[in-house]
Design an enzyme around this catalytic site. Structure first.
Site, mmCIF file in Angstrom:
data_model
loop_
_atom_site.group_PDB
_atom_site.id
_atom_site.type_symbol
_atom_site.label_atom_id
_atom_site.label_comp_id
_atom_site.label_asym_id
_atom_site.label_seq_id
_atom_site.Cartn_x
_atom_site.Cartn_y
_atom_site.Cartn_z
ATOM 1 N N HIS A 13 45.746 58.403 2.426
ATOM 2 C CA HIS A 13 46.356 59.536 3.161
ATOM 3 C C HIS A 13 47.794 59.698 2.672
ATOM 4 O O HIS A 13 48.660 58.901 3.004
ATOM 5 C CB HIS A 13 46.343 59.261 4.672
ATOM 6 C CG HIS A 13 46.885 60.408 5.483
ATOM 7 N ND1 HIS A 13 46.180 60.998 6.506
ATOM 8 C CD2 HIS A 13 48.062 61.075 5.427
ATOM 9 C CE1 HIS A 13 46.893 61.969 7.038
ATOM 10 N NE2 HIS A 13 48.053 62.036 6.408
ATOM 11 N N HIS A 15 51.049 62.610 1.510
ATOM 12 C CA HIS A 15 51.641 63.945 1.340
ATOM 13 C C HIS A 15 52.538 63.923 0.110
ATOM 14 O O HIS A 15 53.469 63.115 0.024
ATOM 15 C CB HIS A 15 52.485 64.322 2.565
ATOM 16 C CG HIS A 15 51.691 64.381 3.816
ATOM 17 N ND1 HIS A 15 51.064 65.526 4.253
ATOM 18 C CD2 HIS A 15 51.379 63.419 4.719
ATOM 19 C CE1 HIS A 15 50.411 65.271 5.378
ATOM 20 N NE2 HIS A 15 50.577 64.000 5.695
ATOM 21 N N LEU A 16 52.250 64.809 -0.841
ATOM 22 C CA LEU A 16 53.049 64.845 -2.075
ATOM 23 C C LEU A 16 53.950 66.065 -2.179
ATOM 24 O O LEU A 16 54.783 66.127 -3.073
ATOM 25 C CB LEU A 16 52.139 64.818 -3.306
ATOM 26 C CG LEU A 16 51.556 63.470 -3.710
ATOM 27 C CD1 LEU A 16 50.703 63.619 -4.969
ATOM 28 C CD2 LEU A 16 52.636 62.425 -3.924
ATOM 29 N N ASN A 41 48.399 70.150 3.290
ATOM 30 C CA ASN A 41 49.238 70.976 4.189
ATOM 31 C C ASN A 41 50.511 71.475 3.502
ATOM 32 O O ASN A 41 51.618 71.246 3.959
ATOM 33 C CB ASN A 41 49.576 70.224 5.489
ATOM 34 C CG ASN A 41 50.399 68.959 5.257
ATOM 35 O OD1 ASN A 41 50.302 68.328 4.203
ATOM 36 N ND2 ASN A 41 51.206 68.590 6.232
ATOM 37 N N LYS A 98 40.152 68.556 5.527
ATOM 38 C CA LYS A 98 41.035 68.059 6.594
ATOM 39 C C LYS A 98 41.092 69.016 7.764
ATOM 40 O O LYS A 98 41.336 70.210 7.602
ATOM 41 C CB LYS A 98 42.444 67.881 6.004
ATOM 42 C CG LYS A 98 43.515 67.444 6.989
ATOM 43 C CD LYS A 98 43.448 65.969 7.305
ATOM 44 C CE LYS A 98 44.402 65.570 8.425
ATOM 45 N NZ LYS A 98 45.653 65.016 7.961
ATOM 46 N N HIS A 135 43.217 65.012 11.843
ATOM 47 C CA HIS A 135 44.477 64.735 12.537
ATOM 48 C C HIS A 135 44.111 64.751 14.015
ATOM 49 O O HIS A 135 43.951 65.808 14.609
ATOM 50 C CB HIS A 135 45.544 65.787 12.212
ATOM 51 C CG HIS A 135 46.863 65.468 12.848
ATOM 52 N ND1 HIS A 135 47.943 64.995 12.155
ATOM 53 C CD2 HIS A 135 47.238 65.489 14.155
ATOM 54 C CE1 HIS A 135 48.939 64.754 12.994
ATOM 55 N NE2 HIS A 135 48.532 65.050 14.212
ATOM 56 N N HIS A 173 45.485 58.127 10.418
ATOM 57 C CA HIS A 173 46.702 57.521 10.989
ATOM 58 C C HIS A 173 46.586 57.249 12.485
ATOM 59 O O HIS A 173 47.339 57.792 13.285
ATOM 60 C CB HIS A 173 47.948 58.363 10.678
ATOM 61 C CG HIS A 173 47.782 59.858 10.817
ATOM 62 N ND1 HIS A 173 47.262 60.461 11.944
ATOM 63 C CD2 HIS A 173 48.087 60.864 9.964
ATOM 64 C CE1 HIS A 173 47.260 61.761 11.771
ATOM 65 N NE2 HIS A 173 47.741 62.029 10.579
ATOM 66 N N LEU A 218 54.303 62.176 13.332
ATOM 67 C CA LEU A 218 53.160 62.518 14.185
ATOM 68 C C LEU A 218 51.900 61.938 13.577
ATOM 69 O O LEU A 218 51.720 62.057 12.366
ATOM 70 C CB LEU A 218 53.046 64.043 14.334
ATOM 71 C CG LEU A 218 54.164 64.643 15.190
ATOM 72 C CD1 LEU A 218 54.145 66.159 15.107
ATOM 73 C CD2 LEU A 218 54.044 64.195 16.651
ATOM 74 N N ASP A 246 50.214 57.877 4.996
ATOM 75 C CA ASP A 246 50.793 59.080 5.596
ATOM 76 C C ASP A 246 52.255 59.230 5.183
ATOM 77 O O ASP A 246 53.064 59.753 5.944
ATOM 78 C CB ASP A 246 50.645 59.068 7.134
ATOM 79 C CG ASP A 246 50.935 60.437 7.733
ATOM 80 O OD1 ASP A 246 50.901 61.443 7.001
ATOM 81 O OD2 ASP A 246 51.224 60.494 8.949
ATOM 82 N N HIS A 250 60.463 64.320 3.850
ATOM 83 C CA HIS A 250 61.240 65.502 4.274
ATOM 84 C C HIS A 250 62.672 65.247 3.827
ATOM 85 O O HIS A 250 63.146 64.105 3.860
ATOM 86 C CB HIS A 250 61.224 65.657 5.802
ATOM 87 C CG HIS A 250 59.900 66.075 6.351
ATOM 88 N ND1 HIS A 250 59.481 67.386 6.397
ATOM 89 C CD2 HIS A 250 58.893 65.344 6.881
ATOM 90 C CE1 HIS A 250 58.273 67.446 6.930
ATOM 91 N NE2 HIS A 250 57.879 66.218 7.242
HETATM 92 C C1 NCD Z 1 53.090 65.008 8.131
HETATM 93 C C2 NCD Z 1 53.879 65.938 7.203
HETATM 94 O O1 NCD Z 1 55.120 65.920 7.239
HETATM 95 O O2 NCD Z 1 53.263 66.667 6.421
HETATM 96 N N1 NCD Z 1 53.976 64.544 9.172
HETATM 97 C C3 NCD Z 1 53.833 63.417 9.900
HETATM 98 O O3 NCD Z 1 54.628 63.216 10.829
HETATM 99 N N2 NCD Z 1 52.898 62.543 9.643
HETATM 100 C C4 NCD Z 1 51.892 65.697 8.672
HETATM 101 C C5 NCD Z 1 50.914 64.775 9.360
HETATM 102 O O4 NCD Z 1 50.196 64.010 8.714
HETATM 103 O O5 NCD Z 1 50.849 64.808 10.598
HETATM 104 ZN ZN ZN Z 2 49.670 63.036 7.181
#
Ligand code: NCD
Ligand code: ZN
Length: 343
Positions: A13, A15-16, A41, A98, A135, A173, A218, A246, A250
């Site tokens: 899991h 996010h890139l 996402n 997803k 999620h 997660h 989250l 996860d 940011h």
């Molecule tokens: C994730 C994101 O920033 O894309 N944020 C997070 O708090 N985990 C999205 C997600 O997996 O909920």
């Molecule tokens: Zn995530």
């Protein structure tokens, strides 16, 4: 124990992001993991097979390790068609779809507004054996933010399981004892990912010494009893729990703002952070299974052939990393970790 050699893990899991932000983070993952399930996402989200294929090409163009294999996913919306599911199941690069309940998390506004809107899509996923990644948080102001995972299990996940008992589901997660108990109570077609941060912090970390936006993600971290249930699950002999960081970068400015974004960045030290959690639990006996075997088995993929070695060597996590034109603050910034991956 001074060193630990295991089959190379995968991140189930991740996010890139995209563009120059993606270029800043992708190699942190590629130098640790052989494969990663890439979350869809983006803005706009990855809703079609062709978008997923293009995104994969952009990832590969930014990666320094050509053997790294990004496993792509589709973002389900109220308008996803069963035909897109069929195409995804036939695609060589797409491994799952997803479900983001609309409004549940970062870039989820285009997500599913009611589970009944995707009944035919879930039926197609069961039929073509395309795993559903969830999620698992209920949305709506009536639900307390700390209860949303449990409410999702009771109101939605139970229903999906009943209607589609053979659909392979990854409950992503997980953060609660309720989720651990639910996964254990079900058959082998449901599994769960656990992040390093949910193994290492409880909700106190959000408020320790003042409000800490870098511990906000989250699903939000829960009470200590829930963290202990996650540790118990991850270190247990169960094959239905596996690593999924996860890692969700940011920019520092977006986290440290009046309305800070949800997401914790952990790709800089992912395997080391998991080792830290297992070390605290005092039990590495199922570390390799959790990191490197359970995930591939659930996704019906072979385990990796390479091995990686961790050494007992303390090091300090950097305070900041580059993130596109900005900076990001990684998980455990400025803190000491006890294990280091030999690269
Ligand atoms: C994730 C994101 O920033 O894309 N944020 C997070 O708090 N985990 C999205 C997600 O997996 O909920
Ligand atoms: Zn995530």
């Amino acid at each position: 124990m001074h060193s630990l050699t295991i089959i190379q893990p995968d991140d189930w899991h991740l996010h890139l992001r995209d563009q120059n932000q993606m270029a800043s983070v992708v190699n942190d993952t590629a130098q640790q993991f052989a494969r990663a399930i890439i979350m869809p996402n983006l803005t706009p989200p990855i809703v079609s097979c062709s978008q997923a294929e293009d995104y994969r090409k952009r990832i590969m163009a930014a990666v320094n390790t050509p053997s790294f294999n990004p496993l792509m996913t589709l973002y389900l919306t109220d308008n996803t068609s069963p035909d897109e599911v069929k195409a995804a199941s036939e695609s060589a690069v797409i491994y799952a779809a997803k479900l983001y309940p609309a409004g549940a998390t970062t870039n989820s506004d285009a997500g599913v507004t009611h589970i009944d809107n995707i009944t035919s899509v879930l039926a197609a996923m069961q039929h073509y054996d395309l795993p559903l990644l969830v999620h698992g948080e209920a949305t709506g102001d009536e639900f307390d933010v700390f209860d949303r995972e449990k409410v999702f299990i009771d109101n939605t996940l139970v229903k999906i399981r009943k209607s589609f008992p053979e659909l392979r589901i990854v409950f992503e997660h997980i953060t609660t004892k309720d989720a651990v108990d639910f996964v254990i109570s079900e058959n082998e077609s449901i599994a769960a990912t656990i992040t390093p941060h949910h193994l290492l912090i409880n909700r106190n970390a959000l408020f320790k010494g003042g409000i800490n936006p870098h511990h906000y993600c989250l699903p939000i971290a829960k009470r200590e009893i829930h963290r202990l249930a996650l540790i118990q699950a991850a270190t247990s002999a169960s094959t239905r729990f596996f690593a999924g960081t996860d890692s969700a970068p940011h920019a520092q400015s977006a986290k440290q703002s009046a309305c800070g974004c949800a997401g914790i960045y952990s790709a800089h030290a992912a395997i080391e952070l998991y080792a830290e959690a297992f070390e605290q639990a005092g039990d590495f006996s199922h570390f390799e299974s959790f990191m490197s075997l359970n995930g591939p088995a659930f996704y019906l993929l072979p385990a990796n052939s390479r091995q990686v070695t961790l050494q007992k060597q303390s090091w300090i996590v950097p305070e900041k990393l580059t993130y596109g034109d900005e900076t990001l603050v990684p998980f455990m910034a400025g803190k000491e970790l006890k294990w280091k991956l030999k690269i």
